[in-house]
Design an enzyme around this catalytic site. Structure first.
Site, PDB file in Angstrom:
ATOM      1  N   TYR A 135      87.209  59.766  14.983  1.00 42.48           N
ATOM      2  CA  TYR A 135      85.834  59.335  14.715  1.00 42.48           C
ATOM      3  C   TYR A 135      84.969  60.477  14.185  1.00 42.48           C
ATOM      4  CZ  TYR A 135      85.463  54.573  16.596  1.00 42.48           C
ATOM      5  OH  TYR A 135      85.540  53.227  16.787  1.00 42.48           O
ATOM      6  N   ASP A 217     100.757  50.791  21.386  1.00 40.36           N
ATOM      7  CA  ASP A 217     101.193  49.462  20.917  1.00 40.36           C
ATOM      8  C   ASP A 217     101.675  48.615  22.094  1.00 40.36           C
ATOM      9  OD1 ASP A 217     103.287  51.279  21.119  1.00 40.36           O
ATOM     10  OD2 ASP A 217     104.386  50.521  19.389  1.00 40.36           O
ATOM     11  N   ASP A 241      88.474  52.161  21.431  1.00 45.82           N
ATOM     12  CA  ASP A 241      87.642  51.195  20.705  1.00 45.82           C
ATOM     13  C   ASP A 241      88.380  49.861  20.614  1.00 45.82           C
ATOM     14  OD1 ASP A 241      85.543  50.200  19.024  1.00 45.82           O
ATOM     15  OD2 ASP A 241      86.863  50.544  17.296  1.00 45.82           O
ATOM     16  N   ASP A 245      87.930  46.176  23.178  1.00 39.98           N
ATOM     17  CA  ASP A 245      87.606  44.833  22.664  1.00 39.98           C
ATOM     18  C   ASP A 245      88.648  43.830  23.144  1.00 39.98           C
ATOM     19  OD1 ASP A 245      85.350  45.639  21.192  1.00 39.98           O
ATOM     20  OD2 ASP A 245      85.903  44.367  19.480  1.00 39.98           O
TER      21      ASP A 245
HETATM   22  C1  IPM Z   1      81.892  50.218  19.895  1.00 36.76           C
HETATM   23  C2  IPM Z   1      81.620  49.884  18.457  1.00 36.76           C
HETATM   24  C3  IPM Z   1      81.295  51.178  17.717  1.00 36.76           C
HETATM   25  C4  IPM Z   1      82.506  52.080  17.805  1.00 36.76           C
HETATM   26  C5  IPM Z   1      80.853  50.980  16.265  1.00 36.76           C
HETATM   27  C6  IPM Z   1      79.678  50.014  16.159  1.00 36.76           C
HETATM   28  C7  IPM Z   1      80.518  52.280  15.602  1.00 36.76           C
HETATM   29  O1  IPM Z   1      82.699  49.215  17.901  1.00 36.76           O
HETATM   30  O2  IPM Z   1      80.974  50.735  20.580  1.00 36.76           O
HETATM   31  O3  IPM Z   1      83.003  49.954  20.355  1.00 36.76           O
HETATM   32  O4  IPM Z   1      83.429  51.969  16.994  1.00 36.76           O
HETATM   33  O5  IPM Z   1      82.539  52.918  18.712  1.00 36.76           O
HETATM   34 MG    MG Z   2      84.215  48.734  19.276  1.00 36.17          MG
END
Ligand code: IPM
Ligand code: MG
Length: 350
Positions: A135, A217, A241, A245
């Site tokens: 990042y 993975d 990240d 999710d």
């Molecule tokens: C998160 C989001 C951010 C990230 C984006 C919006 C930059 O996806 O907080 O997970 O990738 O960290």
């Molecule tokens: Mg994210």
């Protein structure tokens, strides 16, 4: 106790307003001040993390953020995109430890796309490193090389960066079920070989915590196959990240999940795990509970107010038990409410 409030974009202002009402109702004498971040800041100042916001965020003990971003700003140059504001404030405040719980509330078991028995009782904490990795790695860019476009990024970690997030994760596991799974890609990437080595070196300091390792993975697969095998997971910025999710959707209700991003002194930025949901912005139907639960995390981690944190969490459980649901978690037989009504119900339950 000073809190910087950053409503941000999309549904951000609506959900933040409800969380602020909860903070006010606690009678803990917080001083709160608002500033701009993300698209709202770009519109006003051409900078997604303007100087005035930087000053306020640095002074404050904690930051409450709604969400940033939206299609309106997607075509701007990269330095002016709302996401830059978010990455900027994380880096500027040194918020290296991102805690993302994925908890399944029993009342919402049907919201998950997985079978109820696979997710019942799910309670995972993902600890994501937040200020390093690909990042932020240099060099990066898109250039023309040998007559064609060439895109590149750099993944790197120092051992001290790995050690400090490792410690946060071991400490967190210690307060939970004492199992820590470190996620890497050591079969291919040297950076994550170092990650694994450092985690192994830390383990003797935490003999009460059982450390395991998993390739990313496989971790992605195990999260949907048998997610309850996990207690705490620790991983780098990029893998965290993606996996966070995935983990949030196991609960079926990303609108319920809070997050905390902490520095070394428990100063923190607190935000819902979901995004700015531009498709429903301004309609008064967004779920404010993730932001309200982020307030509970703030009370716990930055202000050390465990009782107040539990009061807020119990108030949320109570409104769920009463059958109140925003559209994202609605199912037949429950009562559909809007953002403000949900806030009212939490305040009443408090
Ligand atoms: C998160 C989001 C951010 C990230 C984006 C919006 C930059 O996806 O907080 O997970 O990738 O960290
Ligand atoms: Mg994210």
């Amino acid at each position: 106790m000073k809190i910087c409030i950053l409503p941000g974009d999309g549904i951000g202002p609506e959900i933040t307003a409800e969380a602020v009402r909860v903070l006010e109702a606690l009678d803990l004498k917080f001083e709160m001040e608002e500033a701009l971040l993300g698209g709202a800041a770009v519109d006003a100042t051409a900078d997604p993390y303007p100087e005035a916001t930087r000053k306020l965020a640095r002074e404050a003990d904690a930051v409450l953020l709604g969400a940033v971003g939206g299609p309106k700003w997607d075509t701007l140059p990269r330095e002016q995109r709302p996401e830059r504001g978010l990455l900027g404030i994380r880096k500027d405040l040194g918020l290296f430890a991102n805690l993302r719980p994925a908890v399944l509330y029993p009342e919402l078991a049907n919201a998950s796309s997985l079978k109820p028995e696979v997710v019942a009782g799910l309670d995972i904490l993902i600890v994501r490193e937040l200020t390093g990795d690909i990042y932020f790695g240099q060099p990066r860019g898109i250039e023309v090389r040998d007559g064609e476009r060439f895109g590149f990024n750099t993944m790197h970690y120092t051992e001290s960066e790995i050690r400090r997030i490792g410690r946060v994760a071991f400490e967190a596991a210690r307060k939970r079920n004492k199992r820590l799974c470190s996620v890497d890609k050591m079969n291919v990437l040297e950076t994550t070989q170092l990650w694994r080595d450092v985690m192994i070196e830390l383990a003797p300091e935490y003999p009460d915590v059982e450390l395991s390792h998993m390739l990313v993975d496989n971790a992605a697969m195990q999260l949907v196959r048998a997610p309850k095998q996990f207690d705490v997971m620790v991983t780098g910025n990029m893998f965290g990240d993606i996996l966070s999710d995935e983990a949030s959707m196991l609960t079926g209700s990303i609108g319920m999940l809070p997050s905390a991003s902490l520095d070394a002194n428990n100063k923190g930025l607190y935000e819902p795990s979901h995004g700015s949901a531009p498709d429903i912005a301004g309609q008064g139907i967004a779920n404010p509970l993730a932001t309200i639960l982020s307030v509970a995390m703030m009370l716990r981690y930055t202000f050390g107010q465990e009782n107040a944190a539990l009061r807020v969490e119990n108030a949320v459980k109570k409104v769920l038990a009463q059958g109140l649901r925003t559209g994202d978690i609605f199912e037949p037989g429950t009562t559909k409410v809007g953002t403000k009504q949900m806030g009212d119900a939490v305040l009443a339950a408090l």
